[in-house]
Design a protein around this motif. Structure first.
Motif, PDB file in Angstrom:
ATOM      1  N   ALA A 171      64.439 -57.380  20.178  1.00 37.76           N
ATOM      2  CA  ALA A 171      63.938 -57.511  21.737  1.00 37.76           C
ATOM      3  C   ALA A 171      64.433 -58.607  22.292  1.00 37.76           C
ATOM      4  O   ALA A 171      64.750 -58.678  23.574  1.00 37.76           O
ATOM      5  N   ALA A 212      61.908 -56.553  14.853  1.00 37.90           N
ATOM      6  CA  ALA A 212      61.963 -56.061  16.211  1.00 37.90           C
ATOM      7  C   ALA A 212      61.813 -57.080  17.114  1.00 37.90           C
ATOM      8  O   ALA A 212      62.793 -56.914  18.216  1.00 37.90           O
ATOM      9  N   TYR A 213      61.224 -58.237  16.822  1.00 36.79           N
ATOM     10  CA  TYR A 213      61.438 -59.445  17.759  1.00 36.79           C
ATOM     11  C   TYR A 213      62.741 -60.177  18.204  1.00 36.79           C
ATOM     12  O   TYR A 213      63.139 -60.055  19.194  1.00 36.79           O
ATOM     13  N   THR A 232      57.809 -58.875  24.912  1.00 37.61           N
ATOM     14  CA  THR A 232      58.731 -60.113  24.918  1.00 37.61           C
ATOM     15  C   THR A 232      59.620 -60.114  26.286  1.00 37.61           C
ATOM     16  O   THR A 232      59.835 -60.845  27.047  1.00 37.61           O
ATOM     17  N   ALA A 258      56.954 -50.770  16.455  1.00 33.35           N
ATOM     18  CA  ALA A 258      57.226 -52.181  16.505  1.00 33.35           C
ATOM     19  C   ALA A 258      58.596 -52.265  17.455  1.00 33.35           C
ATOM     20  O   ALA A 258      58.556 -53.232  18.260  1.00 33.35           O
ATOM     21  N   TRP A 276      57.961 -55.845  12.609  1.00 32.90           N
ATOM     22  CA  TRP A 276      57.942 -56.587  13.922  1.00 32.90           C
ATOM     23  C   TRP A 276      58.763 -57.978  13.563  1.00 32.90           C
ATOM     24  O   TRP A 276      59.443 -58.330  14.541  1.00 32.90           O
ATOM     25  N   HIS A 284      54.273 -55.734   9.308  1.00 32.94           N
ATOM     26  CA  HIS A 284      54.671 -56.895  10.053  1.00 32.94           C
ATOM     27  C   HIS A 284      56.101 -57.359   9.684  1.00 32.94           C
ATOM     28  O   HIS A 284      56.665 -57.997  10.433  1.00 32.94           O
ATOM     29  N   ALA A 344      57.695 -54.588  20.759  1.00 29.95           N
ATOM     30  CA  ALA A 344      58.366 -55.911  20.639  1.00 29.95           C
ATOM     31  C   ALA A 344      59.155 -56.046  22.002  1.00 29.95           C
ATOM     32  O   ALA A 344      58.907 -57.123  22.629  1.00 29.95           O
TER      33      ALA A 344
END
Length: 407
Positions: free
Chosen positions: A363, A359-360, A240, A232, A356, A353, A236
């Motif tokens: 990132a 991780a988003y 992104t 992840a 994530w 999820h 990510a």
């Protein structure tokens, strides 16, 4: 290794119907995300479209985390044919309403509802694969489904762009609604699909807790789940920050960005076929460990690579991503009895999820504040997590699997 082994699952007529239903709906999914981007630009303007998409993705992950554990419990208790068909028809209605959306808030509401239904559909669909093919034959079945998903991820956006140019952006939602209708009708051709279990005397909340407990108490499954955090973090960054590297760092355009992301998807597609072709000769935990290493290491030089190098390393990153995620799906089937597979897949869908959701923002921070070193720092973070998981789980995984060479 024989790649044709991957397609052997289609000799099972029940899986073939399930597979074609999933494929039809995934073709529609590819149309939805392109249509959503175009609709966001129409309703909010091109400058605000990224913000609208970011909120829609956040709502997507939120729906998955909130609903999928309960969805997995329900999948253990009901006829999965009915559950899958209802989810398809429900998504048909929601996507059909997107055709008429005239305000951004309506898009948010509909996207949340759409992904709430997806949160019920996906764990039930994953748990149904070993139910119809048997746990021993789950590897080629999952591999074929994964390869198809990745391939559609490559060709789908191009097809959606062509249809949008010919028919208009909103027409994509109508076509997607038709795809869900077709998938639902294919599901209704299946016989009743219900997991074998005795009388259920537990509460749904107890089963939700049991699904998560099963993930964390089994060393190979826990190892796989934590390796998905590595994937992840790397994934990510790719999703992104790649556009910033292409358009800002290399001063290239959208076409080149498409090439790099197509290479990423191609790597994942080829990796799916390799997992299916390997059969049971390679332990799943070895695939998972190698995949985490490959995807984490592949992004390390991303801040310095030219276009050709990015395409090559992103292809490797796609291989690594797939070798973490696909074997994990199969591992859950092989290490979970039939009666509990729904709640285990539901809990896994939520936890994976949740990674994530962590991780988003990481990132986003690296891409915004440290753009010239984002991939290197993200890769180092991913590999540090990998090292920690390896050191703390290696011996336990070996004992649990009974294989001295695993993971």
């Amino acid at each position: 290794m024989n790649v044709l082994t991957t397609f052997s699952a289609l000799t099972n007529p029940l899986f073939a119907r399930l597979y074609f239903a999933q494929t039809v709906s995934q073709i529609g999914d590819a149309l939805t995300w392109v249509g959503l981007a175009l609709l966001a630009a129409q309703l909010a303007g091109p400058a605000q479209a990224p913000a609208v998409l970011a909120i829609a993705l956040t709502l997507r992950v939120t729906a998955f985390v909130l609903f999928s554990p309960l969805a997995g419990v329900i999948a253990d208790r009901v006829n999965r044919r009915t559950l899958l068909a209802v989810c398809h028809f429900g998504r048909m209605v929601v996507i059909g309403l997107m055709f008429f959306a005239s305000a951004v808030w309506q898009v948010y509401v509909l996207m949340f509802l759409l992904n709430a239904l997806t949160a019920f559909f996906t764990p039930a669909n994953q748990a149904t694969v070993p139910l119809v093919v048997g746990r021993d034959e789950a590897r080629p079945a999952f591999a074929l489904s994964s390869a198809t998903t990745e391939l559609l991820g490559i060709v789908g956006p191009g097809l959606a762009g062509l249809l949008a140019a010919l028919l208009g952006a909103r027409a994509l939602f109508a076509l997607d609604a038709l795809s869900f209708l077709g998938a639902g009708l294919l599901i209704l051709l299946l016989p009743a699909l219900r997991a074998e279990q005795g009388a259920v005397d537990r509460s749904k909340l107890a089963d939700v807790r049991d699904g998560t407990a099963r993930l964390w108490r089994d060393p190979p499954v826990r190892f796989a789940l934590l390796m998905e955090l590595v994937a992840a973090i790397a994934g990510a960054l790719i999703l992104t920050v790649t556009v910033t590297r292409i358009e800002g760092g290399l001063q290239l355009g959208e076409a080149q960005y498409g090439w790099v992301m197509a290479a990423y998807g191609l790597g994942a597609t080829l990796a799916s076929l390799a997992v299916g072709a390997a059969g049971k000769r390679i332990p799943l935990t070895r695939f998972i460990a190698l995949g985490a290493l490959v995807t984490g290491a592949a992004i390390l030089p991303g801040d310095l690579l030219p276009l050709g190098g990015l395409m090559l390393f992103w292809l490797l990153a796609g291989v690594g991503q797939n070798w973490v995620n696909l074997p994990t799906e199969t591992l859950l089937a092989e290490r979970t009895e039939e009666a509990a597979q729904g709640r285990v897949y539901g809990a896994h869908f939520a936890w994976s999820h949740l990674w994530w959701a962590f991780a988003y923002p990481v990132a986003g921070f690296l891409g915004t504040h440290l753009p010239s070193r984002a991939f290197f720092l993200g890769g180092v973070l991913a590999l540090l997590v990998l090292g920690g998981v390896w050191l703390t789980h290696q011996q336990a995984v070996r004992r649990a699997t009974g294989a001295a060479s695993a993971p």
